[in-house]
Motif scaffolding. Structure first.
Motif, mmCIF file in Angstrom:
data_model
loop_
_atom_site.group_PDB
_atom_site.id
_atom_site.type_symbol
_atom_site.label_atom_id
_atom_site.label_comp_id
_atom_site.label_asym_id
_atom_site.label_seq_id
_atom_site.Cartn_x
_atom_site.Cartn_y
_atom_site.Cartn_z
ATOM 1 N N GLN A 113 -7.674 -1.129 -1.854
ATOM 2 C CA GLN A 113 -6.501 -1.000 -1.188
ATOM 3 C C GLN A 113 -5.467 -0.648 -2.161
ATOM 4 O O GLN A 113 -4.805 0.744 -2.060
ATOM 5 C CB GLN A 113 -6.281 -1.805 -0.716
ATOM 6 C CG GLN A 113 -7.305 -2.698 0.723
ATOM 7 C CD GLN A 113 -6.572 -3.871 1.553
ATOM 8 O OE1 GLN A 113 -5.542 -4.723 1.461
ATOM 9 N NE2 GLN A 113 -7.713 -3.978 2.116
ATOM 10 N N ALA A 114 -5.532 -1.043 -3.727
ATOM 11 C CA ALA A 114 -4.489 -0.935 -4.694
ATOM 12 C C ALA A 114 -4.925 0.448 -4.514
ATOM 13 O O ALA A 114 -4.170 1.669 -5.179
ATOM 14 C CB ALA A 114 -4.595 -1.429 -5.547
ATOM 15 N N ILE A 115 -6.073 0.819 -4.989
ATOM 16 C CA ILE A 115 -6.840 2.253 -5.607
ATOM 17 C C ILE A 115 -6.331 3.257 -4.220
ATOM 18 O O ILE A 115 -5.749 4.114 -4.901
ATOM 19 C CB ILE A 115 -8.507 1.616 -5.400
ATOM 20 C CG1 ILE A 115 -8.531 1.277 -7.584
ATOM 21 C CG2 ILE A 115 -8.360 3.574 -6.181
ATOM 22 C CD1 ILE A 115 -9.868 1.649 -7.328
ATOM 23 N N GLU A 116 -6.651 2.925 -3.333
ATOM 24 C CA GLU A 116 -6.713 4.261 -2.042
ATOM 25 C C GLU A 116 -4.996 4.150 -2.054
ATOM 26 O O GLU A 116 -4.437 5.156 -1.169
ATOM 27 C CB GLU A 116 -7.299 3.608 -1.152
ATOM 28 C CG GLU A 116 -8.960 3.674 -1.128
ATOM 29 C CD GLU A 116 -9.950 3.156 -0.417
ATOM 30 O OE1 GLU A 116 -11.016 3.908 0.212
ATOM 31 O OE2 GLU A 116 -9.349 2.252 0.994
ATOM 32 N N LYS A 117 -4.469 2.706 -1.626
ATOM 33 C CA LYS A 117 -3.050 3.429 -1.330
ATOM 34 C C LYS A 117 -2.113 4.332 -2.299
ATOM 35 O O LYS A 117 -1.470 5.079 -2.287
ATOM 36 C CB LYS A 117 -1.612 1.568 -1.312
ATOM 37 C CG LYS A 117 -0.799 2.354 -0.926
ATOM 38 C CD LYS A 117 -0.275 0.612 -1.264
ATOM 39 C CE LYS A 117 1.036 0.380 -0.897
ATOM 40 N NZ LYS A 117 1.993 -0.527 -0.581
ATOM 41 N N SER A 118 -2.537 4.284 -3.852
ATOM 42 C CA SER A 118 -1.920 4.910 -4.645
ATOM 43 C C SER A 118 -2.921 5.979 -5.066
ATOM 44 O O SER A 118 -1.818 7.170 -5.762
ATOM 45 C CB SER A 118 -1.346 4.025 -5.963
ATOM 46 O OG SER A 118 -0.910 2.716 -6.173
ATOM 47 N N ARG A 119 -3.775 6.724 -4.390
ATOM 48 C CA ARG A 119 -4.718 7.672 -4.411
ATOM 49 C C ARG A 119 -4.811 8.232 -5.958
ATOM 50 O O ARG A 119 -4.718 8.939 -5.906
ATOM 51 C CB ARG A 119 -3.404 8.803 -4.153
ATOM 52 C CG ARG A 119 -3.216 8.334 -2.894
ATOM 53 C CD ARG A 119 -2.583 9.594 -1.885
ATOM 54 N NE ARG A 119 -2.328 9.389 -0.499
ATOM 55 C CZ ARG A 119 -1.872 10.376 0.193
ATOM 56 N NH1 ARG A 119 -1.135 12.358 -0.234
ATOM 57 N NH2 ARG A 119 -1.359 10.216 1.621
ATOM 58 N N LEU A 120 -5.133 7.506 -6.784
ATOM 59 C CA LEU A 120 -6.174 6.898 -7.829
ATOM 60 C C LEU A 120 -7.309 7.998 -7.805
ATOM 61 O O LEU A 120 -8.152 7.585 -7.169
ATOM 62 C CB LEU A 120 -6.018 5.574 -8.331
ATOM 63 C CG LEU A 120 -4.885 5.010 -8.817
ATOM 64 C CD1 LEU A 120 -4.586 3.651 -9.069
ATOM 65 C CD2 LEU A 120 -3.618 5.585 -9.411
ATOM 66 N N THR A 121 -7.007 8.909 -8.440
ATOM 67 C CA THR A 121 -8.801 9.986 -8.580
ATOM 68 C C THR A 121 -9.551 9.021 -9.621
ATOM 69 O O THR A 121 -9.509 8.466 -10.264
ATOM 70 C CB THR A 121 -7.945 11.345 -8.926
ATOM 71 O OG1 THR A 121 -7.982 10.736 -10.218
ATOM 72 C CG2 THR A 121 -6.833 11.397 -8.300
ATOM 73 N N GLY A 122 -11.386 9.745 -8.780
ATOM 74 C CA GLY A 122 -11.838 9.865 -10.120
ATOM 75 C C GLY A 122 -12.460 9.140 -9.535
ATOM 76 O O GLY A 122 -14.125 8.582 -10.564
ATOM 77 N N LEU A 123 -12.974 7.635 -8.994
ATOM 78 C CA LEU A 123 -13.834 7.179 -8.564
ATOM 79 C C LEU A 123 -14.342 7.167 -6.615
ATOM 80 O O LEU A 123 -14.207 7.632 -6.106
ATOM 81 C CB LEU A 123 -13.261 5.355 -8.714
ATOM 82 C CG LEU A 123 -13.395 4.747 -9.688
ATOM 83 C CD1 LEU A 123 -13.026 3.122 -9.421
ATOM 84 C CD2 LEU A 123 -13.670 4.586 -10.752
ATOM 85 N N TYR A 124 -15.957 7.188 -6.583
ATOM 86 C CA TYR A 124 -16.131 6.818 -5.697
ATOM 87 C C TYR A 124 -17.155 5.383 -5.245
ATOM 88 O O TYR A 124 -17.352 4.980 -6.004
ATOM 89 C CB TYR A 124 -17.855 7.283 -5.706
ATOM 90 C CG TYR A 124 -18.591 7.421 -4.195
ATOM 91 C CD1 TYR A 124 -18.603 8.328 -3.017
ATOM 92 C CD2 TYR A 124 -19.413 6.599 -4.172
ATOM 93 C CE1 TYR A 124 -19.218 7.328 -1.711
ATOM 94 C CE2 TYR A 124 -20.810 6.019 -3.483
ATOM 95 C CZ TYR A 124 -20.679 6.581 -2.078
ATOM 96 O OH TYR A 124 -20.873 6.785 -0.646
#
Length: 199
Positions: free
Chosen positions: A169-180
């Protein structure tokens, strides 16, 4: 719910180490250094008393087609994690108890290299390999790993990086790029396997 973090190599560059720095710090490849070198071993181990300077990473394109790829906020290599400064600001407080950060310098800026140190045993009832020793299915008893934000297992030689729902959720909320990010804990591909296998 648990998730598998995989580098999106179709859209982002993968990082590599600076060979001259690695040799200077760890020595040339030998039987003695093989399991100690940060570039050769993904065994969960601390490097903070060995690496006393920022790690030099490179996101240089491996081939001409890679030049169009961007440098990611997050990238996984053999169970370890690169974080941009933006990603570090988002995730540091969430994962700091589960591993070790080392500062990083690369051609486009700075960031951090994270070595996850938490190790979990898979649930044997749902974990299987085929005759070629490839993992077909892997699972964990969630109560056993509930204290880990991120973790690895020796069942796959520490190759995968698993995380909890709050990390996703933290990755998606902050729109961090690079991961699947996938619930398929056994896959190593950022696409469906049939799309990347040769016919």
């Amino acid at each position: 719910m648990l998730y598998n973090l995989i580098s999106d190599v179709a859209n982002y560059r993968q990082f590599g180490f600076n060979r001259e720095q690695i040799v200077r710090i760890f020595g040339e490849i030998s039987n003695e250094t093989l399991n100690k070198r940060i570039d050769m071993s993904c065994i969960p181990q601390s490097y903070k008393d060995i690496v006393n300077e920022p790690l030099l990473l490179t996101f240089s394109p491996l081939k001409k087609a890679d030049e169009k790829l961007k440098i990611p906020d997050l990238s996984v290599l053999e169970g370890r994690l690169f974080l941009s400064e933006k990603a570090y600001a988002v995730l540091e407080s969430l994962i700091k108890n589960d591993g070790e950060f080392l500062p990083v310098i690369h051609e486009n800026g700075s960031g951090y290299f994270f070595t996850p140190l938490q190790v979990a045993e898979p649930n044997k009832e749902v974990t299987f390999k085929n005759e070629w020793d490839e993992i077909l299915s892997i699972g964990f008893i969630e109560s056993d790993v509930k204290e880990y934000a991120v973790f690895r297992t020796d069942y796959d030689f520490y190759f995968h990086l698993y995380c909890q729902e709050n990390i996703k959720q933290a990755i998606e909320k902050s729109r961090l790029t690079g991961l699947y990010i996938t619930t398929d804990l056994a896959t190593v591909f950022s696409q469906d396997r049939s799309e990347v296998e040769s016919p």
